[in-house]
Design an enzyme around this catalytic site. Structure first.
Site, PDB file in Angstrom:
ATOM      1  N   GLY A 262     -10.003   4.964 131.487  1.00  0.00           N
ATOM      2  CA  GLY A 262      -8.937   5.064 132.379  1.00  0.00           C
ATOM      3  C   GLY A 262      -8.334   4.065 132.614  1.00  0.00           C
ATOM      4  N   MET A 264      -7.938  -0.886 132.017  1.00  0.00           N
ATOM      5  CA  MET A 264      -8.530  -2.008 131.361  1.00  0.00           C
ATOM      6  C   MET A 264      -7.768  -3.209 132.088  1.00  0.00           C
ATOM      7  SD  MET A 264     -10.636  -3.357 129.505  1.00  0.00           S
ATOM      8  CE  MET A 264     -10.956  -5.045 129.506  1.00  0.00           C
ATOM      9  N   HIS A 298      -9.885  -0.700 141.302  1.00  0.00           N
ATOM     10  CA  HIS A 298     -11.005  -1.105 140.443  1.00  0.00           C
ATOM     11  C   HIS A 298     -10.646  -2.136 139.412  1.00  0.00           C
ATOM     12  CE1 HIS A 298     -14.641  -0.327 137.895  1.00  0.00           C
ATOM     13  NE2 HIS A 298     -13.760  -0.818 136.898  1.00  0.00           N
ATOM     14  N   GLU A 299      -9.568  -2.038 138.932  1.00  0.00           N
ATOM     15  CA  GLU A 299      -8.954  -3.199 137.784  1.00  0.00           C
ATOM     16  C   GLU A 299      -8.522  -4.076 138.573  1.00  0.00           C
ATOM     17  OE1 GLU A 299      -9.925  -2.290 134.891  1.00  0.00           O
ATOM     18  OE2 GLU A 299     -10.027  -0.007 135.439  1.00  0.00           O
TER      19      GLU A 299
END
Ligand code: TRP
Ligand code: ZN
Length: 870
Positions: A262, A264, A298-299
């Site tokens: 998805g 990084m 999220h990242e």
């Protein structure tokens, strides 16, 4: 078969050497990129005389120690390592290597995506760029000089802040970046290319200005706006909820089309799969908008949970991933409907993590044995890992959890630590004994709770007994009891009063007693307080009472799912029976209830094929699909009027309001539209079971002003409508979107979902197209992955054609990109869930793969585990 060896958590030893600084100079070239790597190395274990560095697919050009060229007897090079003999206690090492990024189809290390250079180093990709101590507990200060042709690569990016830039001979230029934060090499990143750049700014709570930059392919700038808004919301949320502020002056995101996963979280320079950045109303669905926001968050959240505090070793992956998934789920719940968001989390866990935990790759959220680390970026480590963090949150409360997080950062900022360190911080900050709780980290499998109740009408006492049991697995034949938080609601059916309790199950079996003047109805596992399966015999009356009187949205939804699943089980066991009264009563209750549209859509939706499989034993997939379709048709017929009524009301709302405000949060006009579209598509999916409504599929497709409704129509078409309808609108769709890669991925997935006996010929034709390539992971997944994971009818073809098709694609893919091949094998290794006929055919397909020479470590690990079970 296995020439590969595994690593064990129990064997962990700290590194004999540390690296203080890394100076990299990367001279980019398609086939001959030159990397000069200057390391300041220090010996920590004075007994050790040799330094062993990791390195793969590298050509060593030169090696100098303290400025002196190393002679050939001073070092040794193997396929995976570079050993330097007799090194002093402190020294500088200068290594020059050459790599071939244009031929790197595995997409690990430095590779080309479209015209750009980019990197992916997690988990062990840095060793494909240069020789290094490629392990997360070696943390260094990185300075990176990137050199490339200026016209082709105007942007040269790396971690940290730019410190110098300039022109060079032959049309080249360079930029030097310095990252002031110590980091493991898996967080290293480098990008070079020609992009459109969307810029913005965020002012942190302490008043610092951070430059925000999103790099996308030329022409796509307008499609990065939603990602940018999501980033700013994430930054504000992390300050508000966790007091965490961003630490560098610049935060960059680059969107690339070729990416294994998805996104990084590389320090200061995230690299994203373009599918999690690019969106506009015409081309992206509401789900795409939701997912982009979640992945951006999220990242971003990884900057603290992952980067500032990282993992000691890869067995601890859930330390950062489980925690960061939990944080992004909480963020999404705050931005949208928390009930709907939570139910979506649970559906994913039940459909996929439960299956993983029942299959040959079952592992604890902190694995003990790993052959290929890339195989452990799993639903267990991520999603179950998040559930484990959520249980801590439930046990300690919001405030206690925050105190634990504060202590965690106070103790471990700048360090590489373990899952035990995390739980200890939670325990110490709250004075709570979490020693039994830690077993969640070491035990695999899905625990099962058996619940019984007893009411004493004379003494007005109600007793609830819960027994826990985790089925044994190959690696862990004996499972032990866990510390399980169980939220319950007791509903008094007479007074309609609802009371809440948090039970802590800390033994194999426990009984709780409550005062109750009437026999209460128990709504179990409020908010899905633990990742478990339950066995609790409740009558349809009780389940309907939960739906009508309960407070907890999850329990309300779950009661409905239970009635539906019981109905499917009944139809499966009684081939000629008709659906029962209970489904009619339940659906009637849902139809008249006053839910918001999105929740109503979920209440109307049958459990997915995978969710049903995880609750059954050795099921015949074809019969299961028949039972589900029979039930769906029955509901469509019985509730035709309600469904068409709901469909029309939703459509009217969508025609009336124009919610194109970009604001997708729950109460906004856009949020209401998202909900209405979800309900309309759910109704359409039922109505399209009835031929007389097939015309509305085409009508919706033609009239839709955005992608969610278009796609909803297409999905109903490929699943339920006659072939001509599907083919007609699919070809119109193709004409419109031929130039848009992400939309064409959707088109390939729709094709893969076709319910036609000619599906295998169609798949072959699709793979022969110029715009299909196994080298592009998104495209490969959109066809092969979608077929294997979504088209259950034909994947589980009774002659095994579906399994064989997948096996053949995996064999081809493994030579190109082992990581992606290894993910595609998931549905095949879970053969144990199915009846003998189908599982034998699945094993045959696995044996076909196993017979190939030179399989990757990734595929080998999974095949070994799967065939051992046979
Ligand atoms: N750490 C990434 C995340 O946010 C996962 C990831 C991205 C990854 N690319 C990868 C893991 C490649 C393994 C290989 O979850
Ligand atoms: Zn992550």
């Amino acid at each position: 078969m296995s020439e590969f060896t595994a690593k064990y958590l129990a064997d962990y030893l700290p590194s004999d050497f540390t690296i203080d600084t890394v100076n990299l100079t990367v001279e980019l070239d398609d086939h001959h990129t030159r990397v000069t790597n200057t390391l300041a190395v220090k010996k920590e274990n004075l007994e050790q005389s040799q330094l062993i560095l990791d390195g793969e697919h590298l050509k060593l050009v030169s090696a100098k120690l303290n400025g002196e060229q190393l002679t050939s007897d001073a070092f040794e090079q193997t396929e995976h390592q570079l050993t330097i003999f007799n090194v002093p206690d402190e020294f500088t090492l200068e290594l020059v290597t050459e790599i071939d990024p244009a031929n790197n189809t595995a997409l690990e290390g430095l590779y080309k995506s479209g015209g750009a250079f980019c990197t992916q180093c997690e988990a062990e990709g840095f060793r494909r760029i240069t020789y290094y101590l490629d392990r997360p507990d070696v943390m260094a200060i990185f300075t990176t000089k990137v050199i490339a042709d200026k016209a082709t690569y105007p942007y040269l990016l790396a971690n940290g802040n730019p410190v110098e830039r300039g022109e060079l001979a032959n049309g080249k230029h360079f930029v030097t970046w310095h990252d002031p934060f110590r980091k493991p090499c898996y967080l290293f990143a480098l990008v070079a290319g020609d992009f459109d750049l969307l810029k913005d700014e965020f002012v942190t709570q302490s008043g610092r200005s951070v430059a925000l930059e999103i790099f996308v392919d030329r022409g796509n700038k307008h499609k990065a706006v939603h990602a940018m808004d999501s980033l700013k919301r994430s930054m504000a949320w992390d300050e508000q909820v966790f007091g965490l502020e961003y630490d560098l002056d610049i935060y960059m995101i680059v969107a690339v089309d070729f990416f294994n996963m998805g996104a990084m979280e590389n320090k200061g320079l995230n690299v994203f799969n373009s599918k999690y950045v690019l969106a506009d109303k015409d081309s992206a669905t509401d789900t795409d908008f939701f997912n982009i926001e979640a992945v951006i968050a999220h990242e971003y959240f990884h900057n603290w949970t992952g980067n500032r505090v990282t993992c000691r070793d890869w067995f601890q992956l859930s330390l950062k991933e489980g925690l960061t998934v939990f944080r992004d789920q909480q963020f999404s719940a705050d931005m949208h409907s928390s009930a709907v968001t939570r139910i979506q989390n649970v559906k994913l866990l039940r459909a996929q993590q439960f299956a993983e935990d029942a299959g040959p790759m079952s592992h604890p959220i902190r694995p003990e044995k790993v052959m290929e680390m890339n195989n452990f970026y799993t639903l267990t480590v991520y999603e179950k890992g998040s559930e484990v963090i959520r249980m801590l949150h439930t046990l300690l409360g919001q405030q206690g959890f925050r105190q634990g997080m504060d202590l965690y950062f106070k103790r471990f900022d700048g360090m590489a630590v373990t899952c035990d360190d995390f739980v200890d911080a939670m325990a110490d900050a709250n004075g709570k004994d979490l020693s039994l709780f830690k077993r969640w980290y070491s035990q695999s499998g899905t625990p099962e709770l058996t619940v019984t109740q007893q009411f004493d009408a004379e003494l007005n006492k109600f007793k609830l007994t819960i027994v826990q049991h985790t089925p044994p697995s190959e690696a862990q034949p004996e499972k032990r009891h866990l510390h399980i938080p169980i939220n319950i609601e007791l509903i008094d059916p007479v007074t309609q009063q609802v009371t809440n309790q948090l039970l802590e199950l800390t033994d194999v079996q426990q009984t709780w007693q409550f005062d109750a003047s009437n026999q209460p109805i128990v709504a179990l596992l409020g908010d899905f307080s633990a990742p478990v399966k339950t066995h609790f015999e409740q009558s349809v009356e009780e389940l309907l009472s939960i739906i009508e009187l309960g407070d907890n949205s999850f329990c309300i939804w779950d009661a409905g799912q239970k009635i539906m699943a019981q109905e499917v089980t009944f139809l499966l066991a009684n081939q000629n029976a008709k659906p029962s009264e209970s489904i009619t009563r339940m659906m009637a209750a849902v139809m008249k209830a006053d839910y918001d549209d999105e929740f109503k859509a979920l209440m109307l939706t049958l459990p997915s094929f995978e969710e049903l499989v995880s609750g059954l034993n050795k099921v015949n997939p074809q019969q299961l699909l028949d039972a589900v379709e029979q039930l769906k048709l029955f509901i469509a017929q019985q509730f035709e009027e309600n469904l068409i009524g709901l469909y029309q009301t939703s459509e009217q709302l969508l025609q009336k309001t124009d919610g194109n405000t970009g604001d997708h949060t729950n109460d906004s006009a856009e949020g209401k539209q998202v909900a209405a579209r979800s309900l309309a598509n759910t109704c359409l999916s039922y109505l399209s079971m009835l031929p007389k409504y097939h015309h509305i599929i085409e009508q919706q497709f033609t009239q839709a002003k955005e992608m969610t409704s278009k796609l909803g129509a297409l999905q109903s078409a490929v699943r339920h409508a006659p072939l001509e309808v599907g083919d007609k609108i699919l070809s119109q769709f193709e004409q419109t979107w031929l130039e848009d890669t992400l939309v064409m991925d959707k088109w390939f997935s729709l094709q893969a979902n076709m319910q036609v006996d000619t599906i295998f010929e169609r798949l072959e034709q699709l793979m022969a197209r110029d715009d299909f390539a196994l080298t592009n992971p998104n495209r490969a997944r959109s066809l092969i992955g979608a077929f294997a994971m979504q088209n259950a009818r034909y994947f589980h073809d009774a002659q095994g054609k579906g399994y064989q098709f997948l096996a053949e694609q995996i064999i081809a893919m493994d030579k190109i990109n082992p990581q992606v091949a290894s993910r595609l094998i998931t549905p095949l290794i879970q053969f144990k869930a199915f009846d003998e006929h189908h599982s034998e055919l699945m094993v045959k397909a696995l044996e076909l793969i196993a017979a190939q020479p030179e399989l990757s470590r990734d595929i080998t690990e999974k095949l070994n585990a799967a065939l051992l079970q046979h």
